[in-house]
Design a protein around this motif. Sequence first.
Motif, PDB file in Angstrom:
ATOM      1  N   PRO A 131     -50.356  95.971 107.891  1.00 39.39           N
ATOM      2  CA  PRO A 131     -49.182  95.462 108.378  1.00 39.39           C
ATOM      3  C   PRO A 131     -47.981  95.745 107.717  1.00 39.39           C
ATOM      4  N   LEU A 132     -47.809  95.989 106.384  1.00 35.82           N
ATOM      5  CA  LEU A 132     -46.576  96.547 105.815  1.00 35.82           C
ATOM      6  C   LEU A 132     -45.973  98.044 106.033  1.00 35.82           C
ATOM      7  N   LYS A 133     -46.915  98.726 106.732  1.00 33.95           N
ATOM      8  CA  LYS A 133     -46.796 100.002 106.705  1.00 33.95           C
ATOM      9  C   LYS A 133     -46.025 100.418 108.233  1.00 33.95           C
ATOM     10  N   LYS A 134     -45.220 101.430 108.492  1.00 33.30           N
ATOM     11  CA  LYS A 134     -44.603 101.660 109.739  1.00 33.30           C
ATOM     12  C   LYS A 134     -45.294 102.777 110.142  1.00 33.30           C
ATOM     13  N   TYR A 135     -46.331 102.261 110.681  1.00 25.67           N
ATOM     14  CA  TYR A 135     -47.193 103.718 111.285  1.00 25.67           C
ATOM     15  C   TYR A 135     -46.921 104.011 112.670  1.00 25.67           C
ATOM     16  N   SER A 136     -46.863 105.294 112.866  1.00 28.65           N
ATOM     17  CA  SER A 136     -46.518 105.663 114.441  1.00 28.65           C
ATOM     18  C   SER A 136     -47.625 106.333 115.005  1.00 28.65           C
ATOM     19  N   ILE A 137     -47.558 106.318 116.412  1.00 31.11           N
ATOM     20  CA  ILE A 137     -48.669 106.673 117.336  1.00 31.11           C
ATOM     21  C   ILE A 137     -48.137 107.880 118.254  1.00 31.11           C
ATOM     22  N   MET A 145     -54.004 112.740 120.629  1.00 28.57           N
ATOM     23  CA  MET A 145     -53.438 111.609 120.359  1.00 28.57           C
ATOM     24  C   MET A 145     -53.569 111.487 118.825  1.00 28.57           C
ATOM     25  N   LYS A 146     -52.178 111.209 118.108  1.00 25.27           N
ATOM     26  CA  LYS A 146     -52.470 111.009 116.771  1.00 25.27           C
ATOM     27  C   LYS A 146     -52.020 109.553 116.506  1.00 25.27           C
ATOM     28  N   ASP A 147     -52.731 108.757 115.624  1.00 20.31           N
ATOM     29  CA  ASP A 147     -52.577 107.455 115.215  1.00 20.31           C
ATOM     30  C   ASP A 147     -52.451 107.442 113.721  1.00 20.31           C
ATOM     31  N   ASP A 148     -51.418 107.363 113.268  1.00 13.99           N
ATOM     32  CA  ASP A 148     -51.383 107.491 111.497  1.00 13.99           C
ATOM     33  C   ASP A 148     -51.981 106.047 111.071  1.00 13.99           C
ATOM     34  N   SER A 149     -52.047 105.149 111.874  1.00 12.95           N
ATOM     35  CA  SER A 149     -52.583 103.632 111.228  1.00 12.95           C
ATOM     36  C   SER A 149     -54.102 104.021 110.905  1.00 12.95           C
ATOM     37  N   LYS A 150     -54.713 104.800 111.605  1.00 10.07           N
ATOM     38  CA  LYS A 150     -56.184 105.174 111.176  1.00 10.07           C
ATOM     39  C   LYS A 150     -56.544 106.251 110.214  1.00 10.07           C
ATOM     40  N   CYS A 151     -55.359 106.957 109.808  1.00 17.20           N
ATOM     41  CA  CYS A 151     -55.592 108.131 109.091  1.00 17.20           C
ATOM     42  C   CYS A 151     -55.914 107.799 107.564  1.00 17.20           C
ATOM     43  N   ILE A 152     -56.673 108.384 107.049  1.00 17.12           N
ATOM     44  CA  ILE A 152     -57.194 107.989 105.523  1.00 17.12           C
ATOM     45  C   ILE A 152     -56.752 109.095 104.605  1.00 17.12           C
ATOM     46  N   ARG A 153     -55.814 109.983 105.256  1.00 17.88           N
ATOM     47  CA  ARG A 153     -55.250 111.145 104.460  1.00 17.88           C
ATOM     48  C   ARG A 153     -56.044 112.142 103.844  1.00 17.88           C
ATOM     49  N   CYS A 154     -57.150 112.434 104.420  1.00 18.94           N
ATOM     50  CA  CYS A 154     -58.122 112.996 103.828  1.00 18.94           C
ATOM     51  C   CYS A 154     -57.852 114.653 103.912  1.00 18.94           C
ATOM     52  N   GLN A 155     -57.047 115.135 104.745  1.00 21.24           N
ATOM     53  CA  GLN A 155     -56.482 116.039 105.144  1.00 21.24           C
ATOM     54  C   GLN A 155     -57.461 117.270 105.741  1.00 21.24           C
ATOM     55  N   ARG A 156     -58.605 116.634 106.214  1.00 21.62           N
ATOM     56  CA  ARG A 156     -59.309 117.705 106.949  1.00 21.62           C
ATOM     57  C   ARG A 156     -58.584 118.498 107.929  1.00 21.62           C
ATOM     58  N   CYS A 157     -57.742 117.602 108.690  1.00 22.76           N
ATOM     59  CA  CYS A 157     -57.318 118.151 109.959  1.00 22.76           C
ATOM     60  C   CYS A 157     -56.324 119.344 109.468  1.00 22.76           C
ATOM     61  N   VAL A 158     -55.410 119.153 108.402  1.00 23.16           N
ATOM     62  CA  VAL A 158     -54.337 119.938 107.723  1.00 23.16           C
ATOM     63  C   VAL A 158     -55.024 121.380 107.388  1.00 23.16           C
ATOM     64  N   LYS A 180     -47.871 111.180 104.346  1.00 18.79           N
ATOM     65  CA  LYS A 180     -48.565 111.196 105.534  1.00 18.79           C
ATOM     66  C   LYS A 180     -48.786 112.512 106.106  1.00 18.79           C
ATOM     67  N   ILE A 181     -49.853 112.403 107.055  1.00 17.56           N
ATOM     68  CA  ILE A 181     -50.002 113.851 107.883  1.00 17.56           C
ATOM     69  C   ILE A 181     -49.297 113.797 108.960  1.00 17.56           C
ATOM     70  N   THR A 182     -48.184 114.846 108.978  1.00 11.06           N
ATOM     71  CA  THR A 182     -47.309 115.182 110.262  1.00 11.06           C
ATOM     72  C   THR A 182     -46.910 116.544 110.489  1.00 11.06           C
ATOM     73  N   THR A 183     -46.229 116.700 111.393  1.00 11.38           N
ATOM     74  CA  THR A 183     -45.705 118.008 111.770  1.00 11.38           C
ATOM     75  C   THR A 183     -44.251 118.462 111.390  1.00 11.38           C
ATOM     76  N   PHE A 184     -43.829 119.617 111.560  1.00 20.39           N
ATOM     77  CA  PHE A 184     -42.411 119.966 111.578  1.00 20.39           C
ATOM     78  C   PHE A 184     -41.531 118.938 111.993  1.00 20.39           C
ATOM     79  N   LEU A 185     -40.757 118.382 110.918  1.00 20.19           N
ATOM     80  CA  LEU A 185     -39.572 117.247 111.024  1.00 20.19           C
ATOM     81  C   LEU A 185     -40.220 116.133 112.038  1.00 20.19           C
ATOM     82  N   GLU A 186     -41.358 115.940 111.759  1.00 23.25           N
ATOM     83  CA  GLU A 186     -42.367 114.714 112.422  1.00 23.25           C
ATOM     84  C   GLU A 186     -42.050 114.661 113.980  1.00 23.25           C
TER      85      GLU A 186
END
Lengths: 596, 135
Positions: A131-137, A145-158, A180-186
Motif C-alpha cells: 500500500p505504501l508504494k506507487k505501483y503503476s500498471i 500488460m505490465k503490472d509493477d505491483s506484482k513484480c519481484i524484480r528478479c529481472q528475468r524479463c530484463v 523497478k523494471i521499466t522502459t526508456f523514460l518509463e
Amino acid sequence: MSKKVNLTINGFPVEIETGKTILEAADSQGITIPTLCYHKDLCVAGNCRVCIVEVTGQKRLSAACATPCEEGMEILTNSLKVRNSRKHIIELLLTEHNADCTKCYRNGNCELQTLASEYKIMTQDFIELVPLKKYSIDAYSPSIMKDDSKCIRCQRCVRTCAELQGVNALTVAHKGDEMKITTFLEKHMRDVVCTNCGQCINHCPTGALVEKNYIEEVWEAIANPKKHVVVQTAPAVRVGLGEELGLPPGTRVTGKMVAALKRLGFDSVLDTDFTADLTIMEEGTELLTRLKKALVDKDETVDLPMATSCSPGWIKYIEHMYPEYLGNLSTCKSPQQMFGALAKTYYAKARNIEPDNIVSVSIMPCTAKKFEAWRPEMHDSGYRDVDYVLTTRELAILIKQAGLDFEKIEPVKYDRLMGDSTGAGVIFGATGGVMEAALRTVYEIVTGREVPFDNLDITPVRGMEGVREASIKIENPVEDWAFLDGVELKCAVAHGLVNAKTVMESVKSGKADYHFIEFMACPGGCLGGGGQPIPTNPEIRKKRAEAIYAEDSSLTIRKSHENPEVLKLYKDFLKEPLGEVSHHLLHTKYTKRQRY
Amino acid sequence: MQGVVERESFLSEHSMVEIAREIEIPAADVYGTATFYSFLETKPTGKFIIRVCKTITCAMKGKTQVLFAIQDMLKIKMGDTTPDKRFTLLETNCLGWCHKAPAMLVNDDVYTELTPEKVRDILTKYMDKNGNFHN
C-alpha cells in the motif's frame, strides 16, 4: 573427459562434472531447490536468494544457482537454517508483492504463489509494503500488460529482452526500495522499442507481465447469434496446447483441439496452416521473381537477400533496428493476416455470409500477433481482417471455462474451405520450417523434381542452433527457369532476435551472400513463442519441435504447392501468385520506426 | 552523463538518446543508469538544486523539521521546482556529513547542522543574490 568433483548433498555422496552449480548437482540427485530468478534460458543473476543452501564450514548461506561445486563440499539443502531463511526470503518478497492472487491472471500458474503455498506462508511477520508504494500498471499495448505491483524484480524479463532478444526494451531503473523494471523514460511499452514478442511474459515467474487477453470479447462474439465466428489455429498451437491441459510436452493435440473449438461454439474451425501454404506460394514466387530480376535483368536495385515476414516480432524488430533494410523483407503478410483478409472476402463470398457479420478469431502461440492484427494496414478486406487474437494459453482458459474434458475429447478434422493443410504448413511452427517449406516448393517449381533430401526432410535447416546455413545447387532446371542453372541458392535461418541481429550485422557488413533468410523472433520459432504455455525452456522446445516434425511426417501431402484448397483458391479467386488480387489482399508494407 | 548534467543541469530525452547512439548501448540502459545516481537528473530542474540528505542520521537529527521549513518557504513539495524555475527540492542519499547532521546541498555547496532558522537564512541568501525574492 571432463574432470569430476566429489561432494555430499544432505549427507549423500555426489559425483559431478567440474563447473556445475550446486543447483545442478542437487537436480541430478532428484532434489529440487526452489528458484525464482533462475531460468535455464538465461544467465545466472542470483538476486532472489530463494535457492540458498548451507555449505558446511561457511558462515553465510550460498545461492545454489550461482555457486559452483567444489571438491569436498558438504551441502545441506533442507536444514533448519536453510528452511527458516528461505521462508523469511519468501515472506519478504511477499511484502512487496500485490498478493491478490484470486484476481490475478497468473493465478494457478505463478512460481511465487507455488512457493508461498509450499512453504505455507500463513502469518505476516513483516510490514506489508504494497500500500505504501506507487505501483503503476501499463495496459496500453495491444499485446502486453505490465503490472509493477506484482513484480519481484528478479529481472528475468530484463535478461530475456537483452540476452535472447537483443532488444533491451526493459531495464532496471532507480535503486534500493525504489528500484523497478521499466522502459526508456518509463514510457508505455507500446511507445518504446518493444517488439511485443512476449518472451518477457513467458519468462516472468509472476503476473507482472501478462498478455492482453481478449477472452471475454471472444465469448461475446460466440454468444451473438448474428455473428459467424471463424477461428484459425497456428501450426505451433497444436504441439503446445496439451501442456496447459495436463498433457506432457510434445503431445500432438491437433484433432482434440479442433473438436474442443467446435464445442466452444465456433462456427467454423479452420487452419492457419492453409495460409502458411499460401504464403509459400506467394513468397516462393516473390523470391524467384527477385532472383530473376537480379540475375537475368541485371537489375541492381533488387533487394537481396530476401527475408521472411511471417514473424510479427521480427517485423517490428527490423522496423526499429534496421529500417534501411525494410525493402529486403518479403511483402507477404503473415499467414494469420492472409487468413484474415481471405476470411472476410473469399470465404465470406463462398459461404454467402455478409463479411460484416464475420468475426475472425485466431489462436496463436504469439503475443506480437495481437499487435499485428491491430496494425492500421491490416484492413484490406474492408474490415479489420483479424478481430481477436488469443494465445495458446488463452485458448486453454476457454477450454477450461467451458468444462471440457480435453483428455477424453475425440479428435476430429478441420472444417472445409481454408481448413486443408500440408506438412509444409505445419513446420512453419518450428525454426527453419518456413525455409524448408519454401525450398520444397521453390526447388520443385524450378527443376520439376523434389528436393534432393531423404523423405523431403531438409535436415540442415532444422535444429536449435541459433544461426544455421544451407545451400542447394540448382541443376537442370525446367525451361522457364533455365537462368538458374548451376546457381547455388544460399539460405540462412535465425531464431531469437539476438541471432537475427548477428545475421543482420553480417548482411550489413557485406560478409553474407545469402539469397533467402528466415527470421523468427522467438527461440525455437513459433513453438517457443511468447504466447505458448509457461514454462517454456530448452527441453520443452525440443519436444515441441519433435512433435511438429512428427506431424509433418504423418501427413500425406507435404508440399505447399500440392495443397488442393490452395490450388482451388488460385483457380477460383486469386488467379495467380503475385497477381492483382494477391497484391491487394495478401501483401503489405512496413513502417520505419525509431531505434531509440 | 555528468558532463551533460554540468552543462544542461539535467539529462533530456534528446541527450539520453544521443548518448545511447554514441556509445552504442540501449536507450533504456542510459535511463536506468541515470536514475540509479541521485546526482543525474532526468527532469528539468531549477537553477539551484537543494538536495536534503534522506538517510537515518540526518533524520534522527531533525531533518524533517528542516524539510518542512524549506517546503513552507518555497511553497513546493519534495521533487518539485518553484514556478520561477529558481529552486528544485530533492532528496539524496548519504552525503557523508553524519557527524554534522542534518545536511543538505545547494548545487555544489554543502550546509550542515541545519535548523529551520538556519535553512531559512541560507535560502534567503540564494534568493537575495539573484533578486526576485517576494514572499
